[in-house]
Motif scaffolding. Structure first.
Motif, PDB file in Angstrom:
ATOM      1  N   VAL A  27       0.796  -1.123  -0.074  1.00  0.00           N
ATOM      2  CA  VAL A  27       0.104   0.396  -0.350  1.00  0.00           C
ATOM      3  C   VAL A  27       0.558   1.306   0.329  1.00  0.00           C
ATOM      4  N   PRO A  28       0.845   2.144  -0.887  1.00  0.00           N
ATOM      5  CA  PRO A  28       1.456   2.926  -1.436  1.00  0.00           C
ATOM      6  C   PRO A  28       1.473   4.264  -0.089  1.00  0.00           C
ATOM      7  N   TYR A  29       2.685   4.004   1.136  1.00  0.00           N
ATOM      8  CA  TYR A  29       2.833   5.090   1.814  1.00  0.00           C
ATOM      9  C   TYR A  29       2.764   6.419   1.787  1.00  0.00           C
ATOM     10  N   GLU A  30       2.716   7.603   0.831  1.00  0.00           N
ATOM     11  CA  GLU A  30       2.347   8.539   0.935  1.00  0.00           C
ATOM     12  C   GLU A  30       0.479   8.529   0.714  1.00  0.00           C
ATOM     13  N   LEU A  31       0.160   7.606  -0.105  1.00  0.00           N
ATOM     14  CA  LEU A  31      -1.567   7.492  -0.791  1.00  0.00           C
ATOM     15  C   LEU A  31      -1.501   8.206   0.642  1.00  0.00           C
ATOM     16  N   THR A  32      -1.845   7.132   1.800  1.00  0.00           N
ATOM     17  CA  THR A  32      -2.476   6.541   3.191  1.00  0.00           C
ATOM     18  C   THR A  32      -1.916   8.096   3.857  1.00  0.00           C
ATOM     19  N   LYS A  33      -1.058   8.732   3.832  1.00  0.00           N
ATOM     20  CA  LYS A  33      -0.692  10.161   4.602  1.00  0.00           C
ATOM     21  C   LYS A  33      -1.540  10.996   4.064  1.00  0.00           C
ATOM     22  N   ASP A  34      -1.412  10.968   2.527  1.00  0.00           N
ATOM     23  CA  ASP A  34      -2.259  12.218   2.099  1.00  0.00           C
ATOM     24  C   ASP A  34      -3.257  11.920   2.448  1.00  0.00           C
ATOM     25  N   HIS A  35      -4.018  11.037   2.258  1.00  0.00           N
ATOM     26  CA  HIS A  35      -5.559  10.238   3.182  1.00  0.00           C
ATOM     27  C   HIS A  35      -6.114  10.904   4.628  1.00  0.00           C
ATOM     28  N   SER A  36      -5.060   9.734   5.101  1.00  0.00           N
ATOM     29  CA  SER A  36      -5.059  10.337   6.445  1.00  0.00           C
ATOM     30  C   SER A  36      -5.523  11.736   7.422  1.00  0.00           C
ATOM     31  N   CYS A  37      -4.250  12.981   6.606  1.00  0.00           N
ATOM     32  CA  CYS A  37      -4.378  14.246   6.621  1.00  0.00           C
ATOM     33  C   CYS A  37      -5.670  15.101   6.536  1.00  0.00           C
ATOM     34  N   GLN A  38      -7.054  14.496   6.003  1.00  0.00           N
ATOM     35  CA  GLN A  38      -7.616  15.200   4.928  1.00  0.00           C
ATOM     36  C   GLN A  38      -8.658  14.932   6.884  1.00  0.00           C
ATOM     37  N   SER A  39      -8.361  14.443   7.305  1.00  0.00           N
ATOM     38  CA  SER A  39      -9.744  14.437   8.417  1.00  0.00           C
ATOM     39  C   SER A  39      -8.970  14.615   9.971  1.00  0.00           C
ATOM     40  N   PRO A  40     -10.158  15.653  11.011  1.00  0.00           N
ATOM     41  CA  PRO A  40      -8.893  16.060  11.525  1.00  0.00           C
ATOM     42  C   PRO A  40      -9.111  14.673  13.044  1.00  0.00           C
ATOM     43  N   ALA A  41      -9.596  14.372  12.536  1.00  0.00           N
ATOM     44  CA  ALA A  41     -10.231  12.002  13.696  1.00  0.00           C
ATOM     45  C   ALA A  41      -9.258  11.562  13.178  1.00  0.00           C
ATOM     46  N   VAL A  42      -8.360  11.112  11.820  1.00  0.00           N
ATOM     47  CA  VAL A  42      -7.168  10.148  11.836  1.00  0.00           C
ATOM     48  C   VAL A  42      -6.000  11.282  12.815  1.00  0.00           C
TER      49      VAL A  42
END
Length: 75
Positions: A27-42
């Motif tokens: 699973v691409p690290y940057e993809l997961t990190k970028d999506h995670s940063c889109q919610s304050p809950a994550v």
């Protein structure tokens, strides 16, 4: 159909910990990190040098520690 759980991260409203190794080949690290940063809950946590399954003992231990801390703080 491909399962892509990271796409749900922006809409999460409950506290969620995402733990990801930066040497993950599945699973691409940057993809997961970028999506995670889109919610304050994550809350995103990187395990440096870890692969997808956290096979190295120190990566596994860090994963357990981070998970335990998150659960203790959240419950």
């Amino acid at each position: 159909e491909l399962y892509e759980p990271y796409q749900t991260f922006p809409s999460l409203e409950i506290p969620t910990k995402v733990i990801h190794g930066d040497a993950d080949n599945a699973v691409p690290y940057e993809l997961t990190k970028d999506h995670s940063c889109q919610s304050p809950a994550v809350d995103f946590h990187t395990i440096e040098g870890a692969d997808h399954a956290f096979m190295e003992p120190q990566a596994e231990a860090e994963c357990f520690d981070v998970t335990t801390d998150f659960l203790q703080d959240s419950l």
